[in-house]
Design a protein around this motif. Structure first.
Motif, PDB file in Angstrom:
ATOM      1  N   ASP A  21       0.946  -1.438   0.370  1.00  0.00           N
ATOM      2  CA  ASP A  21       0.018   0.304   0.359  1.00  0.00           C
ATOM      3  C   ASP A  21       1.042   1.287   0.304  1.00  0.00           C
ATOM      4  O   ASP A  21       1.864   1.688   0.774  1.00  0.00           O
ATOM      5  CB  ASP A  21      -0.861   0.074   1.854  1.00  0.00           C
ATOM      6  N   ASP A  22       0.304   2.029  -0.929  1.00  0.00           N
ATOM      7  CA  ASP A  22       0.938   3.156  -0.528  1.00  0.00           C
ATOM      8  C   ASP A  22       0.465   4.368   0.023  1.00  0.00           C
ATOM      9  O   ASP A  22       1.109   5.418  -0.667  1.00  0.00           O
ATOM     10  CB  ASP A  22       1.891   4.150  -2.489  1.00  0.00           C
ATOM     11  N   GLY A  23      -0.795   4.368   0.282  1.00  0.00           N
ATOM     12  CA  GLY A  23      -1.895   5.580   0.332  1.00  0.00           C
ATOM     13  C   GLY A  23      -3.572   5.579  -0.334  1.00  0.00           C
ATOM     14  O   GLY A  23      -3.879   5.913   0.027  1.00  0.00           O
ATOM     15  N   ASP A  24      -2.836   5.437  -1.935  1.00  0.00           N
ATOM     16  CA  ASP A  24      -4.044   5.732  -2.600  1.00  0.00           C
ATOM     17  C   ASP A  24      -3.956   4.560  -3.743  1.00  0.00           C
ATOM     18  O   ASP A  24      -5.426   4.091  -3.737  1.00  0.00           O
ATOM     19  CB  ASP A  24      -3.448   6.270  -3.876  1.00  0.00           C
ATOM     20  N   PHE A  25      -2.773   3.615  -3.451  1.00  0.00           N
ATOM     21  CA  PHE A  25      -3.355   2.170  -4.136  1.00  0.00           C
ATOM     22  C   PHE A  25      -3.250   1.123  -3.468  1.00  0.00           C
ATOM     23  O   PHE A  25      -2.061   1.208  -2.739  1.00  0.00           O
ATOM     24  CB  PHE A  25      -2.362   2.101  -5.194  1.00  0.00           C
ATOM     25  N   ARG A  26      -3.317  -0.289  -4.257  1.00  0.00           N
ATOM     26  CA  ARG A  26      -2.826  -1.230  -2.905  1.00  0.00           C
ATOM     27  C   ARG A  26      -3.089  -2.110  -4.113  1.00  0.00           C
ATOM     28  O   ARG A  26      -3.864  -2.469  -5.122  1.00  0.00           O
ATOM     29  CB  ARG A  26      -4.362  -1.416  -2.442  1.00  0.00           C
ATOM     30  N   VAL A  27      -2.042  -3.014  -3.374  1.00  0.00           N
ATOM     31  CA  VAL A  27      -1.321  -3.490  -4.582  1.00  0.00           C
ATOM     32  C   VAL A  27      -0.752  -5.499  -4.193  1.00  0.00           C
ATOM     33  O   VAL A  27      -0.293  -5.838  -2.891  1.00  0.00           O
ATOM     34  CB  VAL A  27       0.200  -3.597  -5.141  1.00  0.00           C
ATOM     35  N   LEU A  28      -1.362  -6.591  -4.587  1.00  0.00           N
ATOM     36  CA  LEU A  28      -1.091  -7.404  -4.583  1.00  0.00           C
ATOM     37  C   LEU A  28       0.189  -7.879  -5.424  1.00  0.00           C
ATOM     38  O   LEU A  28      -0.408  -8.167  -6.299  1.00  0.00           O
ATOM     39  CB  LEU A  28      -2.372  -8.603  -5.041  1.00  0.00           C
ATOM     40  N   SER A  29       0.809  -8.795  -4.940  1.00  0.00           N
ATOM     41  CA  SER A  29       2.225  -9.523  -5.213  1.00  0.00           C
ATOM     42  C   SER A  29       2.030 -10.518  -4.861  1.00  0.00           C
ATOM     43  O   SER A  29       1.840 -11.151  -3.872  1.00  0.00           O
ATOM     44  CB  SER A  29       2.999  -8.438  -5.248  1.00  0.00           C
ATOM     45  N   PHE A  30       3.056 -11.532  -5.802  1.00  0.00           N
ATOM     46  CA  PHE A  30       3.173 -13.187  -5.816  1.00  0.00           C
ATOM     47  C   PHE A  30       4.506 -12.946  -5.468  1.00  0.00           C
ATOM     48  O   PHE A  30       5.595 -14.013  -6.029  1.00  0.00           O
ATOM     49  CB  PHE A  30       2.022 -14.138  -6.640  1.00  0.00           C
ATOM     50  N   ASP A  32       8.424 -10.530  -6.255  1.00  0.00           N
ATOM     51  CA  ASP A  32       9.800  -9.217  -6.278  1.00  0.00           C
ATOM     52  C   ASP A  32       9.372  -8.174  -7.844  1.00  0.00           C
ATOM     53  O   ASP A  32       9.253  -9.171  -8.349  1.00  0.00           O
ATOM     54  CB  ASP A  32      11.010  -9.168  -6.409  1.00  0.00           C
ATOM     55  N   ASN A  33       8.984  -7.325  -7.503  1.00  0.00           N
ATOM     56  CA  ASN A  33       8.269  -6.526  -8.446  1.00  0.00           C
ATOM     57  C   ASN A  33       6.935  -6.922  -9.582  1.00  0.00           C
ATOM     58  O   ASN A  33       7.000  -6.632 -10.934  1.00  0.00           O
ATOM     59  CB  ASN A  33       9.756  -6.565  -9.256  1.00  0.00           C
ATOM     60  N   ASP A  34       6.453  -7.515  -9.115  1.00  0.00           N
ATOM     61  CA  ASP A  34       5.475  -7.915  -9.469  1.00  0.00           C
ATOM     62  C   ASP A  34       4.407  -7.435  -8.798  1.00  0.00           C
ATOM     63  O   ASP A  34       3.694  -7.580  -7.807  1.00  0.00           O
ATOM     64  CB  ASP A  34       4.919  -9.607  -9.208  1.00  0.00           C
ATOM     65  N   GLU A  35       3.069  -6.817 -10.150  1.00  0.00           N
ATOM     66  CA  GLU A  35       1.969  -6.473  -9.446  1.00  0.00           C
ATOM     67  C   GLU A  35       1.054  -7.346 -10.082  1.00  0.00           C
ATOM     68  O   GLU A  35       0.461  -7.505 -11.158  1.00  0.00           O
ATOM     69  CB  GLU A  35       1.570  -4.803 -10.477  1.00  0.00           C
ATOM     70  N   GLN A  36       0.022  -7.984  -9.651  1.00  0.00           N
ATOM     71  CA  GLN A  36      -0.858  -9.285  -9.824  1.00  0.00           C
ATOM     72  C   GLN A  36      -2.205  -8.292  -9.404  1.00  0.00           C
ATOM     73  O   GLN A  36      -2.877  -8.551 -10.999  1.00  0.00           O
ATOM     74  CB  GLN A  36      -1.145 -10.397  -8.454  1.00  0.00           C
ATOM     75  N   SER A  37      -1.974  -7.559  -8.942  1.00  0.00           N
ATOM     76  CA  SER A  37      -3.490  -6.638  -8.571  1.00  0.00           C
ATOM     77  C   SER A  37      -3.046  -5.739  -8.557  1.00  0.00           C
ATOM     78  O   SER A  37      -2.638  -5.617  -7.873  1.00  0.00           O
ATOM     79  CB  SER A  37      -4.115  -7.489  -7.950  1.00  0.00           C
ATOM     80  N   LYS A  38      -3.816  -4.337  -8.606  1.00  0.00           N
ATOM     81  CA  LYS A  38      -3.803  -3.250  -8.381  1.00  0.00           C
ATOM     82  C   LYS A  38      -5.314  -2.225  -8.319  1.00  0.00           C
ATOM     83  O   LYS A  38      -5.557  -2.696  -9.422  1.00  0.00           O
ATOM     84  CB  LYS A  38      -2.533  -2.332  -8.662  1.00  0.00           C
ATOM     85  N   ILE A  39      -5.656  -1.577  -7.380  1.00  0.00           N
ATOM     86  CA  ILE A  39      -6.800  -0.650  -6.813  1.00  0.00           C
ATOM     87  C   ILE A  39      -6.024   0.115  -6.803  1.00  0.00           C
ATOM     88  O   ILE A  39      -6.044   0.262  -5.778  1.00  0.00           O
ATOM     89  CB  ILE A  39      -7.543  -1.240  -6.494  1.00  0.00           C
ATOM     90  N   GLY A  71      -9.688 -17.607 -11.994  1.00  0.00           N
ATOM     91  CA  GLY A  71      -7.945 -16.355 -11.037  1.00  0.00           C
ATOM     92  C   GLY A  71      -9.061 -15.672 -10.980  1.00  0.00           C
ATOM     93  O   GLY A  71      -9.722 -13.953 -11.102  1.00  0.00           O
ATOM     94  N   LEU A  72      -8.844 -15.218  -9.914  1.00  0.00           N
ATOM     95  CA  LEU A  72      -9.168 -13.611  -8.263  1.00  0.00           C
ATOM     96  C   LEU A  72      -8.301 -12.878  -8.390  1.00  0.00           C
ATOM     97  O   LEU A  72      -8.702 -11.249  -8.948  1.00  0.00           O
ATOM     98  CB  LEU A  72     -10.196 -14.324  -7.616  1.00  0.00           C
ATOM     99  N   GLY A  73      -7.736 -13.027  -7.914  1.00  0.00           N
ATOM    100  CA  GLY A  73      -6.366 -11.961  -7.642  1.00  0.00           C
ATOM    101  C   GLY A  73      -6.855 -11.143  -6.980  1.00  0.00           C
ATOM    102  O   GLY A  73      -7.285 -11.607  -5.626  1.00  0.00           O
ATOM    103  N   GLY A  74      -7.251  -9.900  -7.215  1.00  0.00           N
ATOM    104  CA  GLY A  74      -7.908  -8.624  -6.293  1.00  0.00           C
ATOM    105  C   GLY A  74      -8.895  -8.801  -6.410  1.00  0.00           C
ATOM    106  O   GLY A  74      -9.113  -7.843  -6.220  1.00  0.00           O
ATOM    107  N   GLY A  75      -9.114  -9.086  -7.727  1.00  0.00           N
ATOM    108  CA  GLY A  75     -11.194  -8.881  -8.265  1.00  0.00           C
ATOM    109  C   GLY A  75     -11.793  -7.396  -9.115  1.00  0.00           C
ATOM    110  O   GLY A  75     -12.121  -6.779  -8.712  1.00  0.00           O
ATOM    111  N   GLY A  76     -10.155  -7.561  -9.289  1.00  0.00           N
ATOM    112  CA  GLY A  76      -9.963  -6.151  -9.952  1.00  0.00           C
ATOM    113  C   GLY A  76     -11.224  -6.448 -11.727  1.00  0.00           C
ATOM    114  O   GLY A  76     -12.174  -5.659 -11.261  1.00  0.00           O
ATOM    115  N   LEU A  77     -11.682  -7.480 -11.837  1.00  0.00           N
ATOM    116  CA  LEU A  77     -12.952  -7.643 -12.724  1.00  0.00           C
ATOM    117  C   LEU A  77     -14.076  -8.051 -11.851  1.00  0.00           C
ATOM    118  O   LEU A  77     -14.810  -7.787 -12.883  1.00  0.00           O
ATOM    119  CB  LEU A  77     -12.919  -9.119 -13.631  1.00  0.00           C
ATOM    120  N   VAL A  78     -14.134  -8.605 -10.921  1.00  0.00           N
ATOM    121  CA  VAL A  78     -15.048  -8.271 -10.190  1.00  0.00           C
ATOM    122  C   VAL A  78     -16.031  -6.536  -9.653  1.00  0.00           C
ATOM    123  O   VAL A  78     -16.527  -6.423  -9.836  1.00  0.00           O
ATOM    124  CB  VAL A  78     -14.844  -8.866  -8.912  1.00  0.00           C
TER     125      VAL A  78
END
Length: 248
Positions: A21-30, A32-39, A71-78
């Motif tokens: 988390d950086d305050g504005d965005f939340r990232v799911l990572s599997f 190093d330097n991998d963004e699986q999901s981002k909201i 494939g759910l990830g962080g649920g971006g499609l949902v």
């Protein structure tokens, strides 16, 4: 991703799962330097990755009442599909129980009677066939190393075809290198009447396979593009700048 704070870390038999988390965005990572999901936490319905934006372009061609997400990830499609139409019956299938837990705890995953989240291998879910046919299947099964190769097999694609209604669409998220795969193209063309694809700015090759011919004219209809862009809250047209037929 050094500007991100680690909120959560867990590991399973497949590998690590991080929430950043950086305050504005939340990232799911599997990894190093991998963004699986981002909201974007203030507007989780707006997809932050170009491949999800491209996958949702299928809504130009089909107005679904039901869909399967593999494939759910962080649920971006949902999130995006809920924004588009909260009445769509969604079945989401996720291999990793910890990913489901993380999506619910950290990614504002919408809950309700219209969303069924299943802990199961996506391929096995299709093979078992204990589900009604749907309008769209979104196949986005990824691991840290990249695309889950199961979703590129003729068996998997055949089971997707069987799980779709007569007017149904399969949307398959792949990498740029898969655009060179003659075998994948042949498998899809053997099962589906029309196959189109687009290359995203992030290097994904998103495939749209239709059971019916002549299904893609709306990609060139400015009025329909504008309407869908308003519904989804981002410009859909930019996902289709490299939209092309991908058939024999």
């Amino acid at each position: 991703m050094s500007e991100y704070q680690q909120l959560h870390h867990v590991s399973d038999e497949i590998g690590p799962i991080y929430v950043l988390d950086d305050g504005d965005f939340r990232v799911l990572s599997f990894g190093d330097n991998d963004e699986q999901s981002k909201i974007l936490k203030s507007a989780p319905h707006i997809p932050q990755h170009t491949y999800i934006q491209a996958m949702l372009a299928v809504l130009l061609f089909n107005k679904p009442k039901s869909a399967i997400i593999l494939g759910l990830g962080g649920g971006g499609l949902v999130h995006a599909l809920r924004r588009y139409d909260a009445a769509i019956k969604l079945t989401t299938v996720e291999l990793r129980a910890d990913v489901i837990d993380v999506a619910k705890r950290f990614f504002q995953l919408p809950v309700g009677k219209k969303l069924n989240v299943m802990h199961q291998d996506g391929s096995e879910f299709l093979i078992n066939g204990n589900h009604k046919k749907v309008d769209i299947i979104f196949a986005d099964m990824y691991i840290e190393q990249g695309v889950d190769e199961k979703q590129l097999t003729s068996e998997f694609i055949g089971h997707c075809h069987k799980s779709l209604k007569a007017e149904g669409f399969l949307v398959l998220n792949c990498w740029k290198e898969h655009s060179k795969s003659e075998l994948l193209k042949q498998v899809l063309s053997a099962q589906f009447a029309n196959v189109y694809a687009t290359l995203t700015g992030g290097g994904n090759w998103v495939i749209y396979a239709s059971k019916q011919p002549n299904s893609f004219s709306a990609a060139y209809n400015k009025q329909q593009l504008q309407q869908l862009s308003q519904q989804l809250d981002y410009p859909v047209g930019r996902s289709l700048t490299r939209f092309t037929q991908w058939e024999e």
